[in-house]
Design an enzyme around this catalytic site. Structure first.
Site, PDB file in Angstrom:
ATOM      1  N   HIS A   5       0.836  -1.218   0.000  1.00  0.00           N
ATOM      2  CA  HIS A   5       0.000   0.000   0.000  1.00  0.00           C
ATOM      3  C   HIS A   5       0.867   1.264   0.000  1.00  0.00           C
ATOM      4  O   HIS A   5       0.504   2.286   0.582  1.00  0.00           O
ATOM      5  CB  HIS A   5      -0.949   0.025   1.209  1.00  0.00           C
ATOM      6  CG  HIS A   5      -1.934  -1.098   1.225  1.00  0.00           C
ATOM      7  ND1 HIS A   5      -3.122  -1.053   0.525  1.00  0.00           N
ATOM      8  CD2 HIS A   5      -1.900  -2.301   1.843  1.00  0.00           C
ATOM      9  CE1 HIS A   5      -3.789  -2.192   0.723  1.00  0.00           C
ATOM     10  NE2 HIS A   5      -3.067  -2.970   1.505  1.00  0.00           N
TER      11      HIS A   5
ATOM     12  N   ASN B  16     -10.166  -3.320   1.904  1.00  0.00           N
ATOM     13  CA  ASN B  16      -9.799  -3.321   0.493  1.00  0.00           C
ATOM     14  C   ASN B  16     -11.045  -3.137  -0.366  1.00  0.00           C
ATOM     15  O   ASN B  16     -12.166  -3.134   0.150  1.00  0.00           O
ATOM     16  CB  ASN B  16      -9.117  -4.645   0.114  1.00  0.00           C
ATOM     17  CG  ASN B  16      -7.746  -4.815   0.737  1.00  0.00           C
ATOM     18  OD1 ASN B  16      -7.026  -3.847   0.952  1.00  0.00           O
ATOM     19  ND2 ASN B  16      -7.376  -6.049   1.034  1.00  0.00           N
TER      20      ASN B  16
ATOM     21  N   HIS C 186      -4.271   1.014  11.791  1.00  0.00           N
ATOM     22  CA  HIS C 186      -4.039  -0.211  12.558  1.00  0.00           C
ATOM     23  C   HIS C 186      -5.396  -0.831  12.885  1.00  0.00           C
ATOM     24  O   HIS C 186      -6.234  -0.173  13.513  1.00  0.00           O
ATOM     25  CB  HIS C 186      -3.279   0.128  13.848  1.00  0.00           C
ATOM     26  CG  HIS C 186      -3.033  -1.041  14.753  1.00  0.00           C
ATOM     27  ND1 HIS C 186      -2.865  -2.321  14.291  1.00  0.00           N
ATOM     28  CD2 HIS C 186      -2.919  -1.123  16.109  1.00  0.00           C
ATOM     29  CE1 HIS C 186      -2.654  -3.134  15.318  1.00  0.00           C
ATOM     30  NE2 HIS C 186      -2.687  -2.435  16.419  1.00  0.00           N
TER      31      HIS C 186
ATOM     32  N   TYR D 271       0.557  -4.404  11.424  1.00  0.00           N
ATOM     33  CA  TYR D 271       0.321  -2.988  11.143  1.00  0.00           C
ATOM     34  C   TYR D 271       1.067  -2.089  12.125  1.00  0.00           C
ATOM     35  O   TYR D 271       1.651  -1.078  11.742  1.00  0.00           O
ATOM     36  CB  TYR D 271      -1.183  -2.680  11.168  1.00  0.00           C
ATOM     37  CG  TYR D 271      -1.835  -2.886   9.827  1.00  0.00           C
ATOM     38  CD1 TYR D 271      -2.242  -1.816   9.054  1.00  0.00           C
ATOM     39  CD2 TYR D 271      -2.025  -4.166   9.317  1.00  0.00           C
ATOM     40  CE1 TYR D 271      -2.834  -2.000   7.814  1.00  0.00           C
ATOM     41  CE2 TYR D 271      -2.607  -4.369   8.082  1.00  0.00           C
ATOM     42  CZ  TYR D 271      -3.019  -3.280   7.336  1.00  0.00           C
ATOM     43  OH  TYR D 271      -3.586  -3.469   6.108  1.00  0.00           O
TER      44      TYR D 271
END
Length: 731
Positions: free
Chosen positions: A83, A157, A348, A371
């Site tokens: 990402h 997503n 997160h 994360y």
């Protein structure tokens, strides 16, 4: 002290402007200001370093030079492992009503009078920060809610499932899909040996691969892209009762995609296409809107499906659990500084608020670690939550220590708990005062490296996805497989992946095989329709709720017909019909569409009646791939000039090839014929008629202008005219 502090915390309220107000103290407007050093010293000269003579060496005492260079040398931070390339926007979320109170105590979801500020980051997954926006890839859809109870991050997503079931395989997945380690190629692409080697050996990836090969992986716009929480989470209500929940974002203007040829060309013509589209829409006041919906499953129904709710490679078909609309998010402000906000925002999935909890999904459990860990690497400090874009809008009190980037100045003597020196402050908050309490769940079992048998179905939902698509969507998916696997050099890998595709659907496998130079393995009956024997658990008789098709996964079956924010190119040269352009532009504006004048060169173009129009874009700077429709106004001289220009002809033929709406009148009909617009009856039988066929709108010289504009807008609303693909000859 306890009574006063609790009262103060309870009185805190959040609204859509609270984050803006908080960020205001960090914003700097250089207008009418003198340049200074970091210490505030005004700078008199910044074009030359301090030297021993005009041609002498630079002196180390030049503190301004050293400060300026040091900043440049240290301005970058490590990009995200995945990402890395993203685009962000500010906005707010507001629930429709308080009906979710029965399921969750999360206040931002249950108070319709509260507008919770949000920051959303859209992203590609595989490529680096410098890669193109339009590559075939999963898109990230991460939302940070700045709630009165703390920050809540919904990290998802644009595809509802994932490649793997257990996070321990995530490093393998990322390594395989990234550029190959020996050559560092290809960039931002899964079309290479290492990825398909991995995925062909991981049958659990099959369902996700079907989505990635579909048009979902090349969205037309971030504004026209669905979002999914992927995992199953838990809602917890005031009574402590839990309900399983899946999160869905749905764009109010519909979900639409590019075609693969467009995506590839846009990568060269404008690699910032999706980023630019989002930015410009917000600047123009066309604020993107997304409806948040949830699927709710009572805990007692956890095992009533033919799949495991904790399996991230599965979705819950909407036919079994319908979506429940919750509220709407509006994105209404672009960042002031890309690095400070979009690049530094840190998400997160463990950033939770009371009323929302995680589940034992093994992929989600790994993300709870990963994360946080990746942010520590990027920022080189655990204080990244003090960066302005990451700061909650509610008060923050804890005993966290020092470290890089510490931005708050803590008061008090005790930096530990329990303590008596500071009267035990900050205190523990009871549950009824907003203290977070994890959902109590009885867990027992042997410590073992194993996967639940309920995770063994790798093909049923992939088959369901294939069966749910329209014919054009299936054609596009097969073509994508031809491209992706056609780039794989190792034939054994192609054959292995084809065997997996056969288990999805034999016909699908045969269609793919025809384009990648391999044969369907012997013993596999390509005439079978799905009731074939296989040792995989996915084709065994199973108990539980299931569906063989789900119309909800098809973009075409759920298309919202709207012309809102659509981009229309109006092709003109000197001699165009001015009144026609004005009438069409007025109709487009009324429908919420946007139009731009496109010509060979920038400047002004003179109409046949003497009026002038300013050209917005020239052919060298734009292309049909940047528009949703094309209009060519009549005008004999204008049409004659375009007929002699290859760029104009290519513009029209390419738009036609990509199944977009094309409209013209009078002399323009002959121009369509010269531009190889085929498979359409372009004969002008009646000068009074307006013809509409497969997205091509034509009108005779005496036709009604209002009818022409109306049919043009109606055709634009359909987005694409896929029935054209079967009959046309590509330009």
């Amino acid at each position: 002290m306890e009574k006063n502090d609790n009262k103060k915390e309870k009185s805190f309220r959040v609204d859509e402007n609270s984050k803006d107000k908080q960020l205001e103290q960090f914003r700097e407007d250089p207008k009418d200001q003198y340049m200074t050093t970091d210490q505030g010293l005004r700078i008199n000269h910044t074009d030359d370093s301090l030297k021993a003579g005009s041609r002498g060496p630079t002196l180390m005492e030049d503190f301004h030079f050293r400060e300026k260079m040091t900043h440049l040398d240290h301005e970058s931070i490590p990009e995200r492992v995945v990402h890395a390339r993203g685009s962000g926007a500010h906005g707010f979320f507001q629930p429709y009503d308080d009906s979710l109170k029965a399921f969750t105590k999360a206040k931002f979801l249950t108070n319709p009078n509260t507008k919770t500020p949000v920051f959303v980051r859209f992203s590609t997954v595989v490529g680096s920060r410098g890669s193109a926006d339009t590559v075939r890839d999963v898109r990230g859809f991460a939302t940070k809610f700045y709630t009165e109870e703390g920050n809540y991050d919904l990290v998802g997503n644009n595809i509802p499932v994932f490649f793997i079931q257990d996070a321990i395989k995530f490093p393998d997945l990322v390594h395989s899909i990234k550029p190959e380690p020996d050559s560092e190629m290809p960039q931002a692409s899964a079309a290479h040996d290492t990825f398909w080697d991995f995925s062909s050996l991981m049958p659990e990836s099959t369902h996700m691969l079907m989505w990635v090969l579909s048009d979902r992986a090349i969205p037309r716009s971030f504004r026209m892209m669905q979002g999914f929480g992927v995992h199953t989470f838990r809602f917890i209500n005031e009574a402590g009762k839990a309900t399983f929940v899946k999160f869905h974002w749905r764009p109010t203007i519909g979900t639409h995609s590019l075609v693969w040829d467009e995506a590839q060309k846009l990568g060269g013509k404008d690699p910032d296409w999706l980023r630019r589209d989002l930015w410009e829409a917000i600047e123009q006041g066309n604020y993107p809107e997304f409806e948040l919906s949830v699927q709710l499953v009572p805990e007692e129904d956890e095992f009533k499906f033919d799949f495991d709710l904790l399996d991230a490679t599965k979705l819950i078909p909407e036919e079994l659990v319908p979506l429940r609309p919750v509220g709407k998010m509006t994105l209404n402000r672009n960042p002031d500084n890309f690095f400070a906000e979009t690049e530094q925002v840190a998400f997160h999935p463990g950033n939770l608020v009371p009323g929302i909890d995680v589940t034992n999904d093994p992929l989600l459990q790994g993300r709870l670690f990963s994360y946080l860990d990746t942010q520590l690497n990027r920022f080189n400090s655990s204080n990244f939550t003090e960066v302005p874009i990451n700061r909650p809008v509610c008060p923050v009190h804890n005993h966290h220590g020092a470290g890089f980037m510490k931005m708050t100045i803590g008061k008090g003597k005790a930096n530990y708990w329990p303590n008596s020196i500071d009267n035990g402050c900050p205190m523990m908050a009871p549950e009824n005062m907003g203290g977070y309490v994890h959902h109590q769940e009885k867990v027992e079992g042997h410590k073992i490296r194993a996967r639940s048998e309920s995770f063994n179905d790798h093909y049923s939902q992939a088959t369901q996805f294939w069966n749910s698509l329209t014919e054009p969507e299936k054609d596009h998916l097969v073509s994508a497989a031809h491209f992706e696997l056609g780039k794989v050099k190792n034939k054994a890998i192609r054959e292995r992946q084809l065997a997996n595709f056969y288990k999805v659907d034999p016909t699908f496998a045969a269609l793919v095989a025809a384009g990648i130079g391999v044969e369907v393995p012997k013993g596999m009956d390509v005439e079978s329709t799905g009731n074939y024997e296989d040792n995989e658990a996915s084709h065994k008789m199973k108990k539980g709720k299931s569906v063989s098709t789900s119309d909800a996964v098809s973009m075409e079956k759920n298309k919202i017909e709207s012309a809102k924010t659509r981009r229309v190119a109006i092709l003109v040269e000197n001699g165009f019909e001015y009144n026609e352009v004005m009438q069409v532009q007025e109709a487009l504006k009324a429908a919420g569409a946007q139009s731009e004048i496109v010509s060979m060169l920038l400047g002004k173009r003179l109409s046949s009646s003497g009026q002038e129009l300013e050209v917005d874009k020239s052919h060298v700077t734009t292309g049909s791939i940047m528009y949703d429709a094309v209009y060519i106004p009549d005008g004999e001289n204008s049409i004659r000039a375009m007929a002699m220009k290859g760029d104009a002809l290519h513009f029209i033929s390419e738009a036609f090839k990509h199944c977009k709406t094309v409209a013209t009148s009078g002399h323009g009909i002959a121009l369509l014929q010269k531009a190889f617009v085929v498979g359409i009856d372009l004969a002008e039988k009646d000068s009074r008629k307006v013809m509409s066929h497969k997205g091509v709108i034509t009108a005779g010289n005496d036709a009604d202008a209002e009818e022409f504009a109306t049919k043009f807008v109606e055709a634009i609303q359909k987005h694409r005219h896929w029935d054209r693909e079967k009959t046309m000859t590509p330009a």
